[in-house]
Design a protein around this motif. Structure first.
Motif, PDB file in Angstrom:
ATOM      1  N   ARG A  98      30.579  46.713  27.590  1.00 54.08           N
ATOM      2  CA  ARG A  98      30.470  47.366  26.279  1.00 54.08           C
ATOM      3  C   ARG A  98      29.278  46.850  25.462  1.00 54.08           C
ATOM      4  NH1 ARG A  98      33.927  50.643  23.434  1.00 54.08           N
ATOM      5  NH2 ARG A  98      35.459  50.468  25.131  1.00 54.08           N
ATOM      6  N   PRO A  99      29.091  45.522  25.322  1.00 50.22           N
ATOM      7  CA  PRO A  99      27.932  45.060  24.548  1.00 50.22           C
ATOM      8  C   PRO A  99      26.600  45.208  25.274  1.00 50.22           C
ATOM      9  CG  PRO A  99      29.133  43.170  25.415  1.00 50.22           C
ATOM     10  CD  PRO A  99      29.955  44.384  25.724  1.00 50.22           C
ATOM     11  N   SER A 100      26.635  45.696  26.522  1.00 51.18           N
ATOM     12  CA  SER A 100      25.403  45.844  27.289  1.00 51.18           C
ATOM     13  C   SER A 100      24.798  47.238  27.166  1.00 51.18           C
ATOM     14  CB  SER A 100      25.671  45.533  28.776  1.00 51.18           C
ATOM     15  OG  SER A 100      26.148  44.209  28.928  1.00 51.18           O
ATOM     16  N   PHE A 101      25.402  48.089  26.337  1.00 50.90           N
ATOM     17  CA  PHE A 101      24.825  49.397  26.042  1.00 50.90           C
ATOM     18  C   PHE A 101      24.031  49.306  24.737  1.00 50.90           C
ATOM     19  CE2 PHE A 101      28.261  50.480  28.886  1.00 50.90           C
ATOM     20  CZ  PHE A 101      27.773  51.564  29.611  1.00 50.90           C
ATOM     21  N   PRO A 102      23.009  50.158  24.565  1.00 52.81           N
ATOM     22  CA  PRO A 102      22.259  50.151  23.304  1.00 52.81           C
ATOM     23  C   PRO A 102      23.188  50.380  22.111  1.00 52.81           C
ATOM     24  CG  PRO A 102      21.130  51.485  24.947  1.00 52.81           C
ATOM     25  CD  PRO A 102      22.462  51.129  25.541  1.00 52.81           C
ATOM     26  N   GLU A 103      22.905  49.724  21.013  1.00 51.95           N
ATOM     27  CA  GLU A 103      23.774  49.755  19.833  1.00 51.95           C
ATOM     28  C   GLU A 103      23.957  51.171  19.293  1.00 51.95           C
ATOM     29  OE1 GLU A 103      24.011  47.676  15.383  1.00 51.95           O
ATOM     30  OE2 GLU A 103      22.460  47.087  16.824  1.00 51.95           O
ATOM     31  N   ASP A 104      22.943  52.009  19.392  1.00 52.16           N
ATOM     32  CA  ASP A 104      22.993  53.355  18.815  1.00 52.16           C
ATOM     33  C   ASP A 104      23.449  54.427  19.807  1.00 52.16           C
ATOM     34  OD1 ASP A 104      22.045  52.502  16.278  1.00 52.16           O
ATOM     35  OD2 ASP A 104      20.019  52.397  17.115  1.00 52.16           O
ATOM     36  N   TYR A 105      23.820  54.023  21.019  1.00 46.22           N
ATOM     37  CA  TYR A 105      24.258  54.998  22.029  1.00 46.22           C
ATOM     38  C   TYR A 105      25.711  55.376  21.750  1.00 46.22           C
ATOM     39  CZ  TYR A 105      25.379  56.940  26.631  1.00 46.22           C
ATOM     40  OH  TYR A 105      25.780  57.754  27.646  1.00 46.22           O
ATOM     41  N   MET A 106      25.992  56.666  21.530  1.00 45.87           N
ATOM     42  CA  MET A 106      27.320  57.121  21.118  1.00 45.87           C
ATOM     43  C   MET A 106      27.873  58.234  22.008  1.00 45.87           C
ATOM     44  SD  MET A 106      28.243  55.300  18.538  1.00 45.87           S
ATOM     45  CE  MET A 106      27.386  53.993  17.648  1.00 45.87           C
ATOM     46  N   ASN A 107      27.321  58.423  23.183  1.00 49.22           N
ATOM     47  CA  ASN A 107      27.817  59.474  24.079  1.00 49.22           C
ATOM     48  C   ASN A 107      29.112  59.034  24.765  1.00 49.22           C
ATOM     49  OD1 ASN A 107      25.040  59.957  23.513  1.00 49.22           O
ATOM     50  ND2 ASN A 107      24.959  61.410  25.212  1.00 49.22           N
ATOM     51  N   GLU A 108      30.004  59.982  24.960  1.00 48.63           N
ATOM     52  CA  GLU A 108      31.247  59.718  25.693  1.00 48.63           C
ATOM     53  C   GLU A 108      30.887  59.247  27.103  1.00 48.63           C
ATOM     54  OE1 GLU A 108      35.367  59.581  25.680  1.00 48.63           O
ATOM     55  OE2 GLU A 108      34.402  60.857  24.183  1.00 48.63           O
ATOM     56  N   THR A 109      31.360  58.061  27.472  1.00 52.13           N
ATOM     57  CA  THR A 109      31.010  57.466  28.768  1.00 52.13           C
ATOM     58  C   THR A 109      32.276  56.989  29.463  1.00 52.13           C
ATOM     59  OG1 THR A 109      28.878  56.742  27.870  1.00 52.13           O
ATOM     60  CG2 THR A 109      29.610  55.700  29.915  1.00 52.13           C
ATOM     61  N   GLN A 110      32.375  57.304  30.743  1.00 52.98           N
ATOM     62  CA  GLN A 110      33.577  56.942  31.510  1.00 52.98           C
ATOM     63  C   GLN A 110      33.180  56.244  32.805  1.00 52.98           C
ATOM     64  OE1 GLN A 110      36.015  60.075  33.335  1.00 52.98           O
ATOM     65  NE2 GLN A 110      37.834  59.052  32.531  1.00 52.98           N
ATOM     66  N   ILE A 111      33.857  55.120  33.059  1.00 55.16           N
ATOM     67  CA  ILE A 111      33.671  54.370  34.308  1.00 55.16           C
ATOM     68  C   ILE A 111      35.012  54.331  35.020  1.00 55.16           C
ATOM     69  CG2 ILE A 111      33.097  52.123  35.303  1.00 55.16           C
ATOM     70  CD1 ILE A 111      31.399  51.614  32.758  1.00 55.16           C
ATOM     71  N   ILE A 112      35.030  54.753  36.278  1.00 52.05           N
ATOM     72  CA  ILE A 112      36.256  54.711  37.082  1.00 52.05           C
ATOM     73  C   ILE A 112      35.975  53.898  38.341  1.00 52.05           C
ATOM     74  CG2 ILE A 112      37.995  56.032  38.342  1.00 52.05           C
ATOM     75  CD1 ILE A 112      37.472  58.366  36.485  1.00 52.05           C
ATOM     76  N   ALA A 113      36.745  52.841  38.532  1.00 48.92           N
ATOM     77  CA  ALA A 113      36.634  52.002  39.732  1.00 48.92           C
ATOM     78  C   ALA A 113      37.918  52.162  40.531  1.00 48.92           C
ATOM     79  CB  ALA A 113      36.414  50.546  39.342  1.00 48.92           C
ATOM     80  N   THR A 114      37.802  52.653  41.759  1.00 50.58           N
ATOM     81  CA  THR A 114      38.966  52.940  42.596  1.00 50.58           C
ATOM     82  C   THR A 114      38.950  52.051  43.829  1.00 50.58           C
ATOM     83  OG1 THR A 114      38.846  55.250  41.876  1.00 50.58           O
ATOM     84  CG2 THR A 114      40.269  54.749  43.758  1.00 50.58           C
ATOM     85  N   VAL A 115      39.993  51.228  43.983  1.00 52.82           N
ATOM     86  CA  VAL A 115      40.122  50.380  45.173  1.00 52.82           C
ATOM     87  C   VAL A 115      40.641  51.261  46.305  1.00 52.82           C
ATOM     88  CG1 VAL A 115      41.171  48.324  46.166  1.00 52.82           C
ATOM     89  CG2 VAL A 115      40.604  48.381  43.721  1.00 52.82           C
ATOM     90  N   MET A 116      39.813  51.485  47.322  1.00 49.68           N
ATOM     91  CA  MET A 116      40.143  52.418  48.394  1.00 49.68           C
ATOM     92  C   MET A 116      40.488  51.710  49.698  1.00 49.68           C
ATOM     93  SD  MET A 116      37.421  55.469  47.570  1.00 49.68           S
ATOM     94  CE  MET A 116      38.522  56.742  48.177  1.00 49.68           C
ATOM     95  N   SER A 117      40.111  50.443  49.811  1.00 51.04           N
ATOM     96  CA  SER A 117      40.483  49.636  50.977  1.00 51.04           C
ATOM     97  C   SER A 117      40.618  48.200  50.483  1.00 51.04           C
ATOM     98  CB  SER A 117      39.421  49.735  52.078  1.00 51.04           C
ATOM     99  OG  SER A 117      39.779  48.917  53.190  1.00 51.04           O
ATOM    100  N   TYR A 118      41.669  47.503  50.944  1.00 51.82           N
ATOM    101  CA  TYR A 118      41.941  46.182  50.379  1.00 51.82           C
ATOM    102  C   TYR A 118      42.239  45.155  51.463  1.00 51.82           C
ATOM    103  CZ  TYR A 118      44.280  42.361  47.966  1.00 51.82           C
ATOM    104  OH  TYR A 118      44.634  41.114  47.518  1.00 51.82           O
ATOM    105  N   GLU A 119      41.470  44.069  51.438  1.00 54.79           N
ATOM    106  CA  GLU A 119      41.716  42.899  52.281  1.00 54.79           C
ATOM    107  C   GLU A 119      42.010  41.722  51.349  1.00 54.79           C
ATOM    108  OE1 GLU A 119      39.404  39.943  55.428  1.00 54.79           O
ATOM    109  OE2 GLU A 119      38.389  41.731  54.654  1.00 54.79           O
ATOM    110  N   PRO A 120      43.157  41.049  51.500  1.00 55.59           N
ATOM    111  CA  PRO A 120      43.548  39.991  50.555  1.00 55.59           C
ATOM    112  C   PRO A 120      42.504  38.902  50.357  1.00 55.59           C
ATOM    113  CG  PRO A 120      45.402  40.565  51.969  1.00 55.59           C
ATOM    114  CD  PRO A 120      44.215  41.304  52.503  1.00 55.59           C
ATOM    115  N   ALA A 121      41.631  38.671  51.342  1.00 56.76           N
ATOM    116  CA  ALA A 121      40.651  37.594  51.223  1.00 56.76           C
ATOM    117  C   ALA A 121      39.531  37.917  50.240  1.00 56.76           C
ATOM    118  CB  ALA A 121      40.048  37.280  52.590  1.00 56.76           C
ATOM    119  N   HIS A 122      39.422  39.183  49.797  1.00 52.31           N
ATOM    120  CA  HIS A 122      38.314  39.581  48.922  1.00 52.31           C
ATOM    121  C   HIS A 122      38.864  40.358  47.732  1.00 52.31           C
ATOM    122  CE1 HIS A 122      35.702  38.307  52.183  1.00 52.31           C
ATOM    123  NE2 HIS A 122      36.372  39.104  53.000  1.00 52.31           N
TER     124      HIS A 122
END
Length: 697
Positions: A98-122
């Protein structure tokens, strides 16, 4: 064709694959480490909403059960609303981005991270944050990256990169950074020193360099041109008019210590300035004046602290607000306590339960996971004097509760010594700065009031930092306004000499290790002050409440657990029905008996011993006749354990027929004469005549 780059951090090889998945998003990447794979996408609207005055960023971290080769539990067998773990990981991604975006940037922004394969060691969460940063770097979305994250552990004083999730270590640390700045820290620790914690944080930052370098390389190779972000500007003349009209009244407001009175005065001052400078009621001019007023308040408060060395309400930099502690404020809960610091108040309650009260979690990480310690944090709107609808548990409440839970979990007794399930609830009744730290303090006292033999008391304190050039001020026990207008806020929990939890958010770059060391040392001083106040109210565990259940423990051989459970649970259910207790059986053979009284517990213990112990040669048992034969009777002396009483051992003198003495279903006393190598048991009824049983069968 996909674009692939690989990078090594420690002993882990991370692979980033672009231009293959979700290509309609503004940016996307599949991040892999071992068999763990996370797909991250970023999308943004073309234009900001009219009148938008805050950055509308949404971050969703999702774990698919198929990633671990599992089917979700529940009736519908599909992933439902995000779990608490997913929500907490979403926060961990959101906070440094959040603080890494420009202060005046106000566009709707969406980030989706999907775990699709999972190994317990990582662990997938740091990969998700790396993927979010990399996807933003190649997209056209304005972004002041790169950002990277690592998860660290510590064992025997040595740092470990991304230890297995269920492995117990002295440190569970997540650090997110830019090349020039530490942005976020989340940590749980086993009473580590400030120096150990600081070294771990700075080491993690150093290890991230390859993650920054590879993102710069990727951006140069396939990155899109960034959108232009219009700068918000103030009319210079209007700014000077607002500053001249508002400086004196705002300074007077900052002298007011009471939160509600201060806010009321600030609103009145703002209305006065707007009315004076906008007599025609022009909406655009009014909006400009409001924005300028916020900027004036921000700059005035910071200059008051750095220039005049004075905080809101006149406190010194190291001063902690007045503290009031009171245990046993509620009559029926098993333990309770109230902690008040200034205008922040939390009431914590402790409820002790049995093993079947544990929380069962269906997750990709551990399957059917169980938790015996639960901390629930509630933040109702009246705590800030507001009237607004309650829409269920927020991510903020989850995050604050998780921080307090990490802090307190380190001081709880081992389950083998204190077999209760513990639920701690913190209800925040007033809030003006760091209700999560009030939760740690109130929760510790409530545990003592409940009679929980904790390792040692822990407390928490919220700290802040204001920095302009070479000038800086470290503030102890910050208010909500100081949190909002500061450059760093961090919360430190621990005992007299060690940290159990740490949360840090840093909004500026170039913060030196020396300043952070000074801030942690000042936090330790404040934490010890708070601990002293808590210990004056309650220092040792009290006796268990009369309303709490009692737990009695019994250890049986682990190979006899099946005997205690019985076919389909028949045996343990019978003992529960006969005695009225609850029974919790651990894999190591520890049996917890939850009973309302001693007599019921002792009866259950006797039955459990009878079921799980071997018969003793010479022991007298009350048995039940199971089968009559011509040559004798088979008698059950323990559940599932039978022996033969030969016809010659039924009575003194000759017995013509077994049925002349016994019938199936009869109960009789028998003595164990012998147990041969095959485990066959020889019984005698006549040797037990006139005797008393030594063991109940």
């Amino acid at each position: 064709m996909s674009f692939v780059r690989e990078v090594t951090v420690g002993d882990k090889l991370i692979r980033l694959e672009f231009q293959k998945f979700a290509k309609l998003a503004n940016g996307s990447v599949m991040v892999s480490c071992g068999d763990t794979q996370v797909l991250v996408t970023v999308c943004a609207s073309d234009e900001p909403k009219e009148g938008q005055d805050f950055f509308p960023l949404t971050v969703d971290y999702l774990e698919k059960f198929y990633a671990a080769g599992r089917i979700p539990g529940g009736f519908f067998k599909r992933e439902a609303k995000p779990t608490e773990r997913e929500s907490l990981n979403s926060r961990v991604i959101d906070r440094p981005l959040r603080p890494s975006f420009p202060e005046d940037y106000m566009n709707e922004t969406q980030i989706i991270a999907t775990v699709m394969s999972y190994e317990p060691a990582h662990h997938p969460a740091p990969l998700a944050l790396l993927g979010a940063s990399a996807a933003l770097m190649i997209s056209d979305i304005p972004f002041n990256g790169p950002v990277a994250s690592l998860r660290m552990g510590m064992k025997d004083g040595k740092l470990i990169l991304d230890p297995p999730l269920l492995e117990t270590t002295d440190l569970d640390l997540t650090v997110a950074c830019r090349p020039d700045a530490i942005l976020m820290v989340e940590a749980g620790a086993n009473f580590l020193s400030e120096d150990q914690m600081l070294d771990a944080i700075t080491t993690a930052h150093q290890w991230m360099k390859p993650l920054f370098d590879v993102q710069y390389e990727i951006q140069k190779a396939i990155g899109k041109p960034k959108r232009e972000v219009p700068k918000k500007t103030f009319d210079a003349n209007l700014f000077e008019e607002v500053l001249a009209a508002s400086k004196a009244p705002i300074a007077a407001c900052f002298e007011i210590g009471d939160k509600l009175e201060r806010n009321k005065a600030l609103k009145a001052a703002s209305k006065q300035v707007i009315s004076a400078l906008n007599p025609d009621g022009d909406d655009k001019r009014k909006a400009q004046i409001k924005l300028i007023l916020e900027d004036v308040k921000y700059k005035m408060m910071r200059e008051q602290i750095l220039g005049e060395k004075k905080r809101i309400g006149g406190r010194g930099f190291k001063d902690v607000r007045n503290i009031t502690c009171e245990p046993r404020v509620l009559k029926r809960p098993h333990g309770s306590a109230m902690f008040q610091r200034g205008e922040t108040q939390a009431v914590a309650t402790v409820t002790l339960g049995a093993g079947d009260d544990e929380l069962r979690i269906d997750s990709i990480h551990s399957g059917d996971e169980r938790k015996a310690f639960l901390l629930h944090y509630n933040f109702p709107p009246f705590s800030t004097g507001e009237a607004k609808p309650q829409r269920g548990l927020s991510r903020r409440e989850m995050g604050h509760g998780a921080l307090a839970e990490r802090a307190i979990a380190q001081i709880l007794p081992d389950k083998s010594k204190f077999g209760y399930t513990i639920r701690l609830v913190s209800d925040v009744l007033e809030s003006n700065g760091s209700s999560s730290m009030a939760t740690v303090c109130a929760g510790t006292m409530a545990l003592l009031d409940a009679g929980v033999p904790i390792v040692e008391p822990v407390a928490g304190i919220a700290m802040g930092l204001i920095k302009e050039g070479d000038r800086y001020a470290v503030l102890s026990d910050i208010l909500g306004d100081e949190d909002h207008l500061g450059d760093m806020d961090f919360k430190v929990c621990g005992g007299e000499n060690g940290i159990t939890a740490l949360q840090m958010d840093i909004k500026i770059g170039g913060l030196s290790k020396e300043i952070m060391r000074e801030a942690l040392a000042q936090a330790r001083e404040g934490r010890r002050h708070i601990l002293g106040k808590m210990k004056s109210a309650i220092a040792e565990p009290k006796e268990l409440s009369q309303f709490a259940p009692r737990i009695f423990q019994l250890k049986i051989p682990s190979d006899r657990i099946r005997d205690l459970i019985g076919p389909g649970g028949k045996m343990v259910k019978k003992i529960v029905a006969d005695t009225g207790v609850k029974i919790d059986i651990q894999d190591d053979g520890m049996v917890n008996i939850v009973s309302p009284d001693v007599l019921s517990a002792e009866a259950a213990k006797s039955l459990i011993r009878s079921v799980t112990s071997d018969p003793d040669v010479g022991g007298i048992y009350l048995g039940t006749v199971k089968k009559i034969m011509d040559f004798g009777a088979f008698i059950e002396i323990k559940p599932g354990t039978e022996g033969l009483c030969h016809i010659s051992e039924l009575e003194e003198g000759r017995v013509a027929k077994v049925t002349d003495v016994l019938k199936e279903g009869d109960e009789c006393l028998v003595k164990v004469l012998d147990i041969d190598r095959q485990g066959k048991i020889k019984l005698s009824r006549r040797a037990a005549l006139g005797k008393k049983p030594t063991t109940q069968g």
